[in-house]
Design an enzyme around this catalytic site. Structure first.
Site, PDB file in Angstrom:
ATOM      1  N   ASP A   1     -11.463   2.232   3.341  1.00  9.80           N
ATOM      2  CA  ASP A   1     -12.003   0.981   3.113  1.00  9.80           C
ATOM      3  C   ASP A   1     -13.475   0.856   2.874  1.00  9.80           C
ATOM      4  O   ASP A   1     -14.069  -0.441   2.758  1.00  9.80           O
ATOM      5  CB  ASP A   1     -11.597   0.255   4.392  1.00  9.80           C
ATOM      6  CG  ASP A   1     -10.210  -0.300   4.486  1.00  9.80           C
ATOM      7  OD1 ASP A   1      -9.853  -1.082   3.554  1.00  9.80           O
ATOM      8  OD2 ASP A   1      -9.781  -0.381   5.497  1.00  9.80           O
TER       9      ASP A   1
ATOM     10  N   GLN B   1      -5.016  -1.758   9.205  1.00 10.58           N
ATOM     11  CA  GLN B   1      -4.923  -3.128   8.516  1.00 10.58           C
ATOM     12  C   GLN B   1      -5.570  -4.162   9.507  1.00 10.58           C
ATOM     13  O   GLN B   1      -5.308  -4.063  10.672  1.00 10.58           O
ATOM     14  CB  GLN B   1      -3.457  -3.432   8.421  1.00 10.58           C
ATOM     15  CG  GLN B   1      -3.049  -4.491   7.722  1.00 10.58           C
ATOM     16  CD  GLN B   1      -3.845  -4.746   6.225  1.00 10.58           C
ATOM     17  OE1 GLN B   1      -3.926  -3.671   5.443  1.00 10.58           O
ATOM     18  NE2 GLN B   1      -4.085  -5.819   5.632  1.00 10.58           N
TER      19      GLN B   1
ATOM     20  N   LYS C   1       0.954  -1.208  -0.027  1.00  7.63           N
ATOM     21  CA  LYS C   1       0.067  -0.181   0.048  1.00  7.63           C
ATOM     22  C   LYS C   1       0.894   1.287   0.007  1.00  7.63           C
ATOM     23  O   LYS C   1       0.803   2.168  -0.738  1.00  7.63           O
ATOM     24  CB  LYS C   1      -0.915  -0.099   1.130  1.00  7.63           C
ATOM     25  CG  LYS C   1      -2.103  -1.253   0.947  1.00  7.63           C
ATOM     26  CD  LYS C   1      -2.713  -1.183   2.187  1.00  7.63           C
ATOM     27  CE  LYS C   1      -3.747  -2.556   1.828  1.00  7.63           C
ATOM     28  NZ  LYS C   1      -4.505  -2.917   3.177  1.00  7.63           N
TER      29      LYS C   1
HETATM   30  N1  GUN Z   1      -7.072  -7.026   5.423  1.00  9.61           N
HETATM   31  C1  GUN Z   1      -7.420  -7.795   4.408  1.00  9.61           C
HETATM   32  N2  GUN Z   1      -8.182  -7.064   3.676  1.00  9.61           N
HETATM   33  C2  GUN Z   1      -8.118  -5.829   4.052  1.00  9.61           C
HETATM   34  C3  GUN Z   1      -8.735  -4.544   3.602  1.00  9.61           C
HETATM   35  O1  GUN Z   1      -9.088  -4.356   2.610  1.00  9.61           O
HETATM   36  N3  GUN Z   1      -8.742  -3.587   4.496  1.00  9.61           N
HETATM   37  C4  GUN Z   1      -8.175  -3.587   5.635  1.00  9.61           C
HETATM   38  N4  GUN Z   1      -8.063  -2.611   6.316  1.00  9.61           N
HETATM   39  N5  GUN Z   1      -7.509  -4.724   6.227  1.00  9.61           N
HETATM   40  C5  GUN Z   1      -7.355  -5.992   5.389  1.00  9.61           C
END
Ligand code: GUN
Length: 286
Positions: A120, A97, A53
């Site tokens: 998200d 996350q 990211k």
């Molecule tokens: N963990 C796995 N996929 C995601 C996601 O799309 N967003 C976040 N914040 N954590 C994750």
């Protein structure tokens, strides 16, 4: 033989568009979008995702901030950090996350995030907006799946769409997005009886189960579009989807590979959401 839907290529196109719009935003308004990513503990998969990211943010021309917190961080401490970021005008997007350590209630953290910074789209306000079709952000993985379906020119309206998996992150919002496109949607899960009889009706089948090779050839109709959201790490270190590719590919009309299918789209959509957040917070319409 199925046509492969190339997630790497589609994600590169989405990111290139975001990069161009970001450069315009900088040039016209002097605004640099910024994304804050919080990681708690040292889960190796989460570390890889967070690094990816950060790299993507840099490629877009975004400012990227990382808060790496120890495993022992309390829920109160994490909520306090989120609130600080909510109040910081320099931060447009906040992503915590998941999964967070077990002693932290993930919903309490998600609810603490300002919905306008919730890139998200996990906050109840954003989930509700998606349900009624009045959304600002779409959750990254389902939005990425829709972009892949669109890239292949696949029509959803009137099709039987079957989603296997009902998580808040993927399965439920995936069902909603397919409904918005006038698909006839069935969401299956661990209590579903005779799963294969339902999946065999699918014109579009989305697997988001988290079990390697779960979808076998006998579960798929000839000519179906098969989207594999799974990213499972096998004992030999290789990545494997939720779909048994060798069995399903000969029957499908389109299929997404793992890796190189849905995975790269999630980050591309996160970049799109972060740019949208920066524009919204600065009252910029286009
Ligand atoms: N963990 C796995 N996929 C995601 C996601 O799309 N967003 C976040 N914040 N954590 C994750």
């Amino acid at each position: 033989m199925a046509k492969l839907i190339d997630g790497k290529a589609v994600s590169a196109q989405v990111k290139e568009q975001v990069r161009i719009e970001t450069a315009e935003l900088m040039a016209k308004h002097g605004i640099q979008p910024s994304l804050a990513v919080v990681i708690v503990g040292s889960d190796p998969a989460s570390r890889v995702y967070v690094n990816n990211k950060k790299k993507a943010c840099e490629a877009m021309g975004f400012k990227s901030l990382e808060y790496a917190l120890p495993e022992e961080t309390t829920q109160e401490e994490l909520v306090a950090l989120v609130k600080k970021m909510n109040a910081d005008p320099e931060i447009n997007g906040i992503l915590v996350q998941l999964p967070v350590p077990k002693h932290i209630n993930d919903m309490a953290i998600i609810k603490a995030i300002n919905p306008k910074k919730d890139v998200d789209a996990f906050h109840p306000e954003n989930v509700g907006r998606i349900a009624i079709g009045e959304f600002k952000f779409l959750p990254c993985t389902p939005a990425g799946v829709m972009a892949l379906i669109d890239s292949a020119g696949i029509e959803v309206a009137g099709k039987n769409c079957v989603v296997i998996g009902r998580s808040n992150i993927v399965g439920k919002p995936m069902g909603m997005l397919l409904m918005h496109r006038n698909g006839t949607v069935t969401v299956c899960h661990s209590y579903t009886k005779d799963l294969a009889s339902i999946t065999r009706q699918a014109d579009i089948l989305v697997a988001t189960v988290g079990k390697p090779n779960f979808v076998t050839g006998d579960m798929v109709k000839e000519g179906a579009v098969v989207i594999d959201v799974g990213i499972n790490r096998l004992d030999n270190g290789k990545l494997c989807g939720d779909v048994n590719f060798a069995e399903v590919e000969p029957k499908a009309s389109y299929i997404t590979p793992v890796p190189g299918g849905v995975g790269p789209m999630t980050i591309a959509m996160l970049m799109r959401n972060t740019l949208t957040a920066a524009k919204l917070q600065n009252g910029i319409k286009d």
